[in-house]
Write a protein that holds these residues in place. Structure first.
Motif, short mmCIF file in Angstrom:
data_model
loop_
_atom_site.label_atom_id
_atom_site.label_comp_id
_atom_site.label_asym_id
_atom_site.label_seq_id
_atom_site.Cartn_x
_atom_site.Cartn_y
_atom_site.Cartn_z
N ALA A 66 0.82 -1.21 0.00
CA ALA A 66 0.00 0.00 0.00
C ALA A 66 0.85 1.26 0.00
CB ALA A 66 -0.94 -0.01 1.20
N GLU A 67 2.01 1.21 0.67
CA GLU A 67 2.86 2.40 0.77
C GLU A 67 3.57 2.72 -0.55
OE1 GLU A 67 5.51 1.59 3.95
OE2 GLU A 67 4.01 1.90 5.53
N LYS A 68 3.88 1.70 -1.33
CA LYS A 68 4.51 1.88 -2.64
C LYS A 68 5.78 2.72 -2.56
CE LYS A 68 0.12 1.52 -5.13
NZ LYS A 68 -0.83 2.18 -6.05
N LYS A 69 6.64 2.43 -1.58
CA LYS A 69 7.89 3.16 -1.42
C LYS A 69 9.06 2.35 -1.94
CE LYS A 69 6.54 5.81 2.70
NZ LYS A 69 6.86 6.09 4.12
N GLN A 70 10.15 3.05 -2.23
CA GLN A 70 11.37 2.40 -2.70
C GLN A 70 12.15 1.88 -1.50
OE1 GLN A 70 12.26 2.02 -5.93
NE2 GLN A 70 14.16 0.94 -5.42
N ALA A 71 12.68 0.68 -1.61
CA ALA A 71 13.52 0.14 -0.55
C ALA A 71 14.82 0.94 -0.47
CB ALA A 71 13.82 -1.33 -0.81
N PRO A 72 15.17 1.46 0.70
CA PRO A 72 16.37 2.30 0.83
C PRO A 72 17.66 1.48 0.79
CG PRO A 72 15.36 2.00 2.97
CD PRO A 72 14.45 1.33 1.98
N GLY A 73 18.69 1.99 0.15
CA GLY A 73 19.97 1.32 0.10
C GLY A 73 20.57 1.18 1.48
N LEU A 74 21.26 0.08 1.72
CA LEU A 74 21.88 -0.27 3.00
C LEU A 74 20.86 -0.48 4.12
CD1 LEU A 74 24.98 2.12 3.16
CD2 LEU A 74 24.91 -0.25 2.41
N SER A 75 19.59 -0.50 3.78
CA SER A 75 18.59 -0.56 4.82
C SER A 75 17.39 -1.38 4.36
CB SER A 75 18.15 0.85 5.22
OG SER A 75 17.33 0.80 6.37
N CYS A 76 16.32 -1.28 5.15
CA CYS A 76 15.10 -2.03 4.86
C CYS A 76 13.90 -1.21 5.32
CB CYS A 76 15.12 -3.38 5.59
SG CYS A 76 15.30 -3.24 7.38
N ARG A 77 12.77 -1.48 4.73
CA ARG A 77 11.54 -0.82 5.15
C ARG A 77 10.97 -1.50 6.39
NH1 ARG A 77 7.86 -1.14 0.02
NH2 ARG A 77 6.47 0.17 1.29
N CYS A 78 11.14 -2.82 6.47
CA CYS A 78 10.64 -3.58 7.62
C CYS A 78 11.76 -4.49 8.13
CB CYS A 78 9.41 -4.41 7.23
SG CYS A 78 8.89 -5.61 8.48
N LEU A 79 11.94 -4.51 9.44
CA LEU A 79 12.93 -5.36 10.08
C LEU A 79 12.23 -6.37 10.98
CD1 LEU A 79 15.83 -6.14 11.01
CD2 LEU A 79 15.61 -4.34 12.76
N ILE A 80 12.55 -7.66 10.81
CA ILE A 80 12.01 -8.72 11.67
C ILE A 80 13.19 -9.37 12.38
CG2 ILE A 80 10.73 -10.88 11.77
CD1 ILE A 80 9.36 -10.08 9.14
N LEU A 81 13.19 -9.32 13.70
CA LEU A 81 14.27 -9.90 14.50
C LEU A 81 13.84 -11.25 15.07
CD1 LEU A 81 15.42 -6.71 16.45
CD2 LEU A 81 16.66 -7.87 14.61
N ALA A 82 14.73 -12.24 14.98
CA ALA A 82 14.45 -13.59 15.47
C ALA A 82 15.64 -14.08 16.28
CB ALA A 82 14.17 -14.54 14.30
N PRO A 83 15.43 -14.97 17.25
CA PRO A 83 16.53 -15.39 18.13
C PRO A 83 17.52 -16.36 17.52
CG PRO A 83 14.50 -16.50 18.76
CD PRO A 83 14.12 -15.50 17.69
N THR A 84 17.10 -17.20 16.57
CA THR A 84 17.99 -18.23 16.03
C THR A 84 18.02 -18.21 14.51
OG1 THR A 84 16.26 -19.94 15.90
CG2 THR A 84 17.43 -19.74 17.99
N ARG A 85 19.07 -18.80 13.97
CA ARG A 85 19.20 -18.88 12.51
C ARG A 85 18.04 -19.65 11.89
NH1 ARG A 85 25.13 -21.69 12.47
NH2 ARG A 85 25.88 -20.79 14.40
N GLU A 86 17.67 -20.77 12.56
CA GLU A 86 16.62 -21.61 12.00
C GLU A 86 15.29 -20.86 11.92
OE1 GLU A 86 19.87 -24.18 12.87
OE2 GLU A 86 18.91 -22.69 14.15
N LEU A 87 14.94 -20.14 12.99
CA LEU A 87 13.68 -19.41 12.96
C LEU A 87 13.74 -18.28 11.94
CD1 LEU A 87 10.87 -18.90 13.97
CD2 LEU A 87 11.82 -17.61 15.88
#
Length: 432
Positions: A66-87
């Protein structure tokens, strides 16, 4: 009954859901998706296996479209943090599935692998970045990643990140993320440090709790086998003999212990592999793939496999050693009885683990039946000490690069009576 078509998802996202054959959302999805679509901060209390990954992935994809924005270089629009590599990898797989018709970009960043491909993905800019805290901070320190342009953050399995000592890293990352932002937190439990984190970084969050905190799945048949510490290995062999054809996960308290148990089982004809934080990413992925495909019936693991991993068809969970944190027991046995199936969980309990068993029964409100009578304890026993990186009531340990720290809580070396390999093992399974 609510349908996915009634939740307001973007057409490409809804199409992917239909492709997967899903029509009816789970309770956590029904309650979490609407406020997430409205841009509100959300605290979700839900155990693994309740559909919580889709509960945040589906509305995130819809909002980014819906936002229709450009993904910024060196960065992200959304960050999801997880505790382990598998997850983290599993969340990345879900994004690929549900976002297949969206054209949105994503990447997964964790430790144990080379930096190069991750750096190149970040340089191009991403719509969604899934990461473990340690490796993300490594990239930020090298100025290969920036978060001031990120406007949406998800903390998945927040209480496990607390257990692994990630609280300082989480606070540092959240201070780096731009404002205003939408912040989402999912956790199976809500201990005081996690509640404090939510109070500090979330704005008037909507709380969504759809399951009782830390109660085992009712379909799991639980049992306890009382044994002496020196008899545990032989008891495990006796237990596994009639279960040789079942898909089984065996949990140990330490990484070294997992390796020893896997080797011991292999001597008795069980095709088994260990998975823990000291294994390379390739080793872990290979073992998981073989287990999921049924090529290997037994997976021996530390608590790295207790949370978040979506492995269907696990028929038996064995706690070779009880965890120091009672909530971890709930997550361990939750690897079975998934997707409506039945499951069984057996714990081998030594005299010095009786207190841990009592803590588990107090937490769950259930009396776990004994397969044999508990022998009297003669003389004082040495209590099991909480391991570094876990907690009984507070925070401890540290972990970097998405690798689990299972140091501490060392096992006592014992002389176990062994039967000769191949002697009297009923129902051994040949390699598939």
């Amino acid at each position: 009954m609510t349908k996915f078509t009634e939740l307001g998802l973007a057409a490409p996202v809804e199409r992917a859901v239909v492709d997967e054959g899903y029509e009816t959302p789970t309770p956590i999805q029904v309650r979490a998706i609407p406020p997430l679509l409205q841009g509100k901060d959300v605290v979700g209390i839900a155990q693994t296996g309740t559909g919580k990954t889709a509960a945040f992935v589906l509305p995130i994809l819809t909002r980014l479209l819906a936002e229709k924005k450009q993904a910024p270089g060196l960065s992200c629009r959304c960050l999801i943090l997880a505790p382990t590599r598998e997850l983290a990898a599993q969340i990345g797989d879900s994004i690929a599935v549900y976002g297949r018709h969206t054209g949105l970009t994503h990447a997964v960043v964790f430790g144990g692998v080379k930096h190069g491909p991750q750096v190149r993905a970040l340089a191009r800019g991403l719509d969604i970045l899934v990461a473990t805290p340690g490796r993300l901070l490594d990239h930020a320190a090298d100025r290969k990643a920036r978060l001031d342009l990120t406007s949406l953050v998800v903390l998945d399995e927040a209480d496990q990140m607390l257990d692994l000592g990630f609280m300082p890293a989480l606070r540092k990352i959240l201070h780096m993320v731009g404002k205003p932002r939408q912040t989402v937190m999912f956790s199976a439990t809500m201990p005081p440090p996690i509640r404090a984190l939510a109070d500090d970084f979330l704005r008037d969050p909507v709380t969504v709790a759809v399951t009782p905190q830390s109660r085992p799945v009712e379909r799991i048949e639980q049992a306890v086998l009382y044994v002496g510490t020196a008899e545990k290995r032989q008891a495990l062999i006796d237990l596994m003999a009639p279960e040789a054809k079942k898909s089984t996960i065996i949990f140990t308290r330490t990484k070294r212990g997992a390796d020893k148990v896997a080797k011991f089982l292999a001597e008795y004809g069980h095709k088994a592999a260990a998975i823990h934080g000291n294994k390379s990413q390739n080793q872990r992925e290979k073992a998981l793939a073989a287990f999921k495909a049924g090529e290997m019936r037994v997976l021996v693991a530390t608590d790295i496999a207790a949370r978040g991993l979506d492995i269907d068809g696990v028929e038996l969970v064995v706690n070779f050693e009880l965890p120091n944190v009672p909530e971890s027991y709930v997550h361990r046995i939750g690897r079975t009885a998934r997707a409506g199936a039945q499951g069984r969980a057996v714990a081998l309990v030594a005299p010095d683990e009786r207190g841990l068993l009592q803590d588990i029964e107090k937490l769950t409100g259930l009396r776990i039946k004994g397969l044999n009578d508990a022998p009297p304890i003669s003389g004082p026993t040495r209590p099991v000490q909480p391991q570094r990186g876990q907690r009984r009531g507070g925070q401890g340990g540290n972990r970097q690069g998405g690798q689990q720290n299972n140091a501490g809580g060392g096992q006592k070396r014992s002389r176990n009576r062994r039967r000769k390999p191949g002697g009297g093992q009923g129902g051994q399974r040949q390699s598939a």
